[in-house]
Design a protein around this motif. Structure first.
Motif, PDB file in Angstrom:
ATOM      1  N   GLU A 143       0.830  -1.204   0.000  1.00 59.74           N
ATOM      2  CA  GLU A 143       0.000   0.000   0.000  1.00 59.74           C
ATOM      3  C   GLU A 143       0.870   1.262   0.000  1.00 59.74           C
ATOM      4  O   GLU A 143       1.708   1.444   0.880  1.00 59.74           O
ATOM      5  N   LYS A 144       0.637   2.137  -0.965  1.00 61.36           N
ATOM      6  CA  LYS A 144       1.380   3.388  -1.055  1.00 61.36           C
ATOM      7  C   LYS A 144       0.854   4.364  -0.009  1.00 61.36           C
ATOM      8  O   LYS A 144      -0.354   4.636   0.045  1.00 61.36           O
ATOM      9  N   GLU A 145       1.755   4.898   0.820  1.00 54.35           N
ATOM     10  CA  GLU A 145       1.364   5.818   1.888  1.00 54.35           C
ATOM     11  C   GLU A 145       1.648   7.278   1.537  1.00 54.35           C
ATOM     12  O   GLU A 145       0.999   8.187   2.034  1.00 54.35           O
ATOM     13  N   SER A 146       2.667   7.505   0.715  1.00 58.19           N
ATOM     14  CA  SER A 146       3.023   8.847   0.265  1.00 58.19           C
ATOM     15  C   SER A 146       3.850   8.691  -1.001  1.00 58.19           C
ATOM     16  O   SER A 146       4.029   7.579  -1.506  1.00 58.19           O
ATOM     17  N   ASP A 147       4.374   9.798  -1.508  1.00 66.87           N
ATOM     18  CA  ASP A 147       5.182   9.709  -2.725  1.00 66.87           C
ATOM     19  C   ASP A 147       6.434   8.859  -2.533  1.00 66.87           C
ATOM     20  O   ASP A 147       6.986   8.348  -3.504  1.00 66.87           O
ATOM     21  N   VAL A 148       6.900   8.706  -1.287  1.00 72.27           N
ATOM     22  CA  VAL A 148       8.153   7.979  -1.065  1.00 72.27           C
ATOM     23  C   VAL A 148       8.025   6.829  -0.075  1.00 72.27           C
ATOM     24  O   VAL A 148       8.977   6.077   0.123  1.00 72.27           O
ATOM     25  N   ILE A 149       6.894   6.670   0.585  1.00 66.23           N
ATOM     26  CA  ILE A 149       6.733   5.637   1.619  1.00 66.23           C
ATOM     27  C   ILE A 149       5.640   4.649   1.214  1.00 66.23           C
ATOM     28  O   ILE A 149       4.537   5.039   0.829  1.00 66.23           O
ATOM     29  N   THR A 150       5.966   3.368   1.295  1.00 65.10           N
ATOM     30  CA  THR A 150       5.023   2.293   0.983  1.00 65.10           C
ATOM     31  C   THR A 150       4.988   1.295   2.134  1.00 65.10           C
ATOM     32  O   THR A 150       6.032   0.964   2.706  1.00 65.10           O
ATOM     33  N   SER A 151       3.801   0.821   2.468  1.00 66.19           N
ATOM     34  CA  SER A 151       3.649  -0.184   3.521  1.00 66.19           C
ATOM     35  C   SER A 151       3.563  -1.589   2.921  1.00 66.19           C
ATOM     36  O   SER A 151       2.978  -1.782   1.849  1.00 66.19           O
ATOM     37  N   PHE A 152       4.139  -2.547   3.637  1.00 65.36           N
ATOM     38  CA  PHE A 152       4.102  -3.958   3.250  1.00 65.36           C
ATOM     39  C   PHE A 152       3.506  -4.749   4.410  1.00 65.36           C
ATOM     40  O   PHE A 152       3.994  -4.673   5.538  1.00 65.36           O
ATOM     41  N   TYR A 153       2.455  -5.511   4.117  1.00 65.44           N
ATOM     42  CA  TYR A 153       1.786  -6.338   5.114  1.00 65.44           C
ATOM     43  C   TYR A 153       2.280  -7.773   4.930  1.00 65.44           C
ATOM     44  O   TYR A 153       2.216  -8.321   3.821  1.00 65.44           O
ATOM     45  N   TYR A 208       2.354  -8.615  10.221  1.00 63.31           N
ATOM     46  CA  TYR A 208       3.290  -7.551  10.548  1.00 63.31           C
ATOM     47  C   TYR A 208       3.184  -6.496   9.453  1.00 63.31           C
ATOM     48  O   TYR A 208       2.969  -6.828   8.281  1.00 63.31           O
ATOM     49  N   ARG A 209       3.365  -5.231   9.828  1.00 59.96           N
ATOM     50  CA  ARG A 209       3.399  -4.185   8.812  1.00 59.96           C
ATOM     51  C   ARG A 209       4.659  -3.351   8.974  1.00 59.96           C
ATOM     52  O   ARG A 209       4.990  -2.920  10.082  1.00 59.96           O
ATOM     53  N   ILE A 210       5.372  -3.170   7.875  1.00 58.65           N
ATOM     54  CA  ILE A 210       6.489  -2.232   7.842  1.00 58.65           C
ATOM     55  C   ILE A 210       6.173  -1.167   6.793  1.00 58.65           C
ATOM     56  O   ILE A 210       5.460  -1.428   5.824  1.00 58.65           O
ATOM     57  N   SER A 211       6.670   0.035   6.992  1.00 64.19           N
ATOM     58  CA  SER A 211       6.445   1.139   6.063  1.00 64.19           C
ATOM     59  C   SER A 211       7.807   1.701   5.687  1.00 64.19           C
ATOM     60  O   SER A 211       8.537   2.211   6.550  1.00 64.19           O
ATOM     61  N   VAL A 212       8.147   1.562   4.425  1.00 66.14           N
ATOM     62  CA  VAL A 212       9.527   1.778   3.953  1.00 66.14           C
ATOM     63  C   VAL A 212       9.618   3.004   3.059  1.00 66.14           C
ATOM     64  O   VAL A 212       8.844   3.152   2.108  1.00 66.14           O
ATOM     65  N   LYS A 213      10.585   3.847   3.348  1.00 62.52           N
ATOM     66  CA  LYS A 213      10.864   4.999   2.490  1.00 62.52           C
ATOM     67  C   LYS A 213      11.810   4.584   1.368  1.00 62.52           C
ATOM     68  O   LYS A 213      12.823   3.926   1.615  1.00 62.52           O
ATOM     69  N   ARG A 214      11.470   4.945   0.141  1.00 60.33           N
ATOM     70  CA  ARG A 214      12.370   4.710  -0.989  1.00 60.33           C
ATOM     71  C   ARG A 214      13.488   5.741  -0.933  1.00 60.33           C
ATOM     72  O   ARG A 214      13.261   6.938  -1.013  1.00 60.33           O
ATOM     73  N   GLU A 215      14.703   5.239  -0.762  1.00 61.57           N
ATOM     74  CA  GLU A 215      15.867   6.129  -0.671  1.00 61.57           C
ATOM     75  C   GLU A 215      16.398   6.379  -2.075  1.00 61.57           C
ATOM     76  O   GLU A 215      17.119   5.556  -2.644  1.00 61.57           O
ATOM     77  N   ASP A 216      16.039   7.505  -2.648  1.00 57.61           N
ATOM     78  CA  ASP A 216      16.474   7.838  -3.997  1.00 57.61           C
ATOM     79  C   ASP A 216      17.899   8.359  -3.998  1.00 57.61           C
ATOM     80  O   ASP A 216      18.418   8.821  -2.968  1.00 57.61           O
ATOM     81  N   GLY A 235      19.078   3.752  -2.411  1.00 51.21           N
ATOM     82  CA  GLY A 235      19.072   2.668  -1.441  1.00 51.21           C
ATOM     83  C   GLY A 235      18.814   1.330  -2.113  1.00 51.21           C
ATOM     84  O   GLY A 235      17.799   1.174  -2.810  1.00 51.21           O
ATOM     85  N   VAL A 236      19.707   0.380  -1.911  1.00 48.56           N
ATOM     86  CA  VAL A 236      19.597  -0.915  -2.583  1.00 48.56           C
ATOM     87  C   VAL A 236      18.330  -1.648  -2.161  1.00 48.56           C
ATOM     88  O   VAL A 236      17.545  -2.116  -2.996  1.00 48.56           O
ATOM     89  N   VAL A 237      18.117  -1.753  -0.859  1.00 51.59           N
ATOM     90  CA  VAL A 237      16.989  -2.548  -0.366  1.00 51.59           C
ATOM     91  C   VAL A 237      15.665  -1.803  -0.516  1.00 51.59           C
ATOM     92  O   VAL A 237      14.655  -2.393  -0.912  1.00 51.59           O
ATOM     93  N   SER A 238      15.651  -0.516  -0.214  1.00 53.13           N
ATOM     94  CA  SER A 238      14.390   0.222  -0.341  1.00 53.13           C
ATOM     95  C   SER A 238      13.923   0.256  -1.792  1.00 53.13           C
ATOM     96  O   SER A 238      12.724   0.131  -2.073  1.00 53.13           O
ATOM     97  N   THR A 239      14.860   0.383  -2.729  1.00 46.10           N
ATOM     98  CA  THR A 239      14.492   0.349  -4.151  1.00 46.10           C
ATOM     99  C   THR A 239      13.967  -1.026  -4.538  1.00 46.10           C
ATOM    100  O   THR A 239      12.971  -1.153  -5.266  1.00 46.10           O
ATOM    101  N   PHE A 240      14.621  -2.068  -4.029  1.00 42.25           N
ATOM    102  CA  PHE A 240      14.178  -3.446  -4.276  1.00 42.25           C
ATOM    103  C   PHE A 240      12.753  -3.654  -3.774  1.00 42.25           C
ATOM    104  O   PHE A 240      11.895  -4.210  -4.479  1.00 42.25           O
ATOM    105  N   LEU A 241      12.476  -3.198  -2.567  1.00 43.01           N
ATOM    106  CA  LEU A 241      11.155  -3.384  -1.997  1.00 43.01           C
ATOM    107  C   LEU A 241      10.095  -2.616  -2.787  1.00 43.01           C
ATOM    108  O   LEU A 241       9.013  -3.138  -3.083  1.00 43.01           O
ATOM    109  N   HIS A 242      10.406  -1.389  -3.131  1.00 44.99           N
ATOM    110  CA  HIS A 242       9.419  -0.559  -3.828  1.00 44.99           C
ATOM    111  C   HIS A 242       9.177  -1.032  -5.265  1.00 44.99           C
ATOM    112  O   HIS A 242       8.031  -1.016  -5.736  1.00 44.99           O
ATOM    113  N   GLU A 243      10.242  -1.445  -5.939  1.00 45.49           N
ATOM    114  CA  GLU A 243      10.131  -1.699  -7.376  1.00 45.49           C
ATOM    115  C   GLU A 243      10.002  -3.173  -7.754  1.00 45.49           C
ATOM    116  O   GLU A 243       9.447  -3.487  -8.812  1.00 45.49           O
ATOM    117  N   GLN A 244      10.503  -4.087  -6.921  1.00 49.30           N
ATOM    118  CA  GLN A 244      10.489  -5.495  -7.301  1.00 49.30           C
ATOM    119  C   GLN A 244       9.576  -6.366  -6.445  1.00 49.30           C
ATOM    120  O   GLN A 244       9.081  -7.390  -6.926  1.00 49.30           O
TER     121      GLN A 244
END
Length: 409
Positions: free
Chosen positions: A170-180, A226-234, A242-251
């Motif tokens: 779930e997208k929370e903002s332009d840079v933060i997405t939540s994963f359930y 569990y829910r985590i909310s991750v910022k995409r580190e551009d 950010g290697v992992v944040s980009t992976f989570l957001h895009e893949q």
């Protein structure tokens, strides 16, 4: 605790260790930088554990240098640094650091001391540090053993990694997405304390090594996920994305599998305290704050809460609607937003930064429980504000994403 005193060291050894404090103050980061270089060359498999981004930024060598210095300064009474030991041990448990890793660290740390200091690192000094490291390592191993047992014995608990499926993205903002996340085996999994985090093991096809990242759980415990909310580190300037944040957001999508460790961390809400609760977050630092806020309205419905969220602008402000919903349904909760550069037409309670004058104008008292999280510059500013406001150090609680840093300077 008997396990935290340097009982195995004779007085001469302790005196030698204490005599090296000025050298560590001057050369500590150089030593730890050399240590990581040497260790990764000899044991590249450890790159699967250590955050390589923090290595490149120099954060991890600095953090280790501060830990070594603290141990040297308190070698007579290691129990005095037990809070620091427990904080680091929580991260070690989450990253699945094991006793067999400690001899590798010790060997390479001693080599680095000798390599950086040269002739100044006499055999007597190296021998003393070898003994001291053994004592310090035993403290960590003992504390971590207890933590592993506690996690293993908890309902649904596990050690190492367990596969969880992303059941919602779930997208929370332009840079933060939540994963359930729910366990693939569909068996029970442990609860957590508001403020704690999990470790994600990102196995990325394009990367030679795995990447481990810790993300705060962003919701009150008690849900079926569990829910985590991750910022995409551009990428910023010359810095990489950010290697992992980009992976989570895009893949990573719904249905993807992520290995995670059981919840951990010592930055947790004290639910026995009934005084006003002040939650201050900057950017994605809202994640543990949201868990604390949602927990409080459930278990302490009469507790006064002030929730402050700082963000660049409205499009970077995550979970705004949820906070509004909480405020509308709970008269004892107040929320404030601070936007650095609000877009045209956006409203907020303050434009700019969370400064002393504004912050103290909305706080009911300095006799309260204060929790804050965000970027390091933000953290330093808030710590300074609270201390200037006369808040007791024991009432100031914070979490820094990444290696521990001294925000009190």
């Amino acid at each position: 605790m008997s396990t935290t005193t340097a009982t195995g060291l004779d007085q001469k050894t302790r005196d030698i260790i204490k005599s090296t404090v000025p050298v560590l103050q001057e050369h500590g980061t150089a030593i730890t930088t050399r240590f990581y270089q040497t260790m990764f060359k000899k044991h590249p498999e450890l790159k699967n554990i250590f955050n390589q981004t923090n290595q490149r930024k120099g954060d991890q060598p600095k953090a280790l240098a501060n830990t070594v210095l603290a141990a040297a300064m308190h070698i007579d009474q290691l129990e005095s640094i037990l809070p620091v030991v427990k904080q680091i041990a929580e991260k070690h448990r989450s990253l699945n650091i094991k006793p067999e890793h400690y001899p590798i660290v010790g060997e390479n740390l001693l080599f680095a001391i000798k390599d950086v200091l040269g002739d100044a690192a006499t055999d007597e000094i190296i021998d003393a540090w070898a003994k001291a490291y053994g004592e310090i390592a035993n403290v960590f191993i003992t504390v971590e053993k207890e933590m592993y047992k506690e996690v293993q014995d908890s309902p649904g608990g596990w050690v190492d990694y367990r596969d969880f499926k992303v059941v919602k993205k779930e997208k929370e903002s332009d840079v933060i997405t939540s994963f359930y996340l729910k366990p693939v085996d569909e068996k029970v999994f442990p609860s957590y304390r508001p403020g704690q985090y999990i470790t994600i093991k990102a196995e990325i096809d394009s990367q030679e090594y795995n990447h481990l990242r810790q993300y705060s759980l962003s919701q009150a415990p008690g849900e079926e996920y569990y829910r985590i909310s991750v910022k995409r580190e551009d990428a910023i300037g010359a810095g990489p994305a950010g290697v992992v944040s980009t992976f989570l957001h895009e893949q990573v999508e719904e249905g993807s599998i992520l290995p995670i460790s059981a919840p951990g961390g010592d930055f947790v809400l004290d639910q026995e305290d009934n005084r006003p609760l002040i939650l201050i977050s900057g950017g994605v630092g809202l994640t543990p704050m949201m868990s604390m806020l949602e927990t409080t309205i459930k278990v302490q419905p009469n507790r006064e809460v002030i929730y402050i969220q700082a963000a660049r602008s409205g499009k970077f402000h995550a979970m705004k609607d949820r906070v509004t919903e909480i405020v509308e349904g709970n008269k004892q909760v107040k929320s404030y937003t601070v936007y650095d550069t609000p877009a045209e037409g956006e409203t907020c309670d303050k434009e700019g930064y969370v400064d002393y004058e504004w912050l103290t104008s909305i706080l009911p008292t300095n006799d309260a429980a204060f929790y804050f999280c965000g970027p390091k510059g933000f953290m330093r500013a808030q710590y300074k504000n609270l201390r200037e406001f006369g808040v007791a150090d024991t009432d100031i609680h914070f979490e820094i994403f990444g290696p521990a840093d001294d925000i009190k300077s």
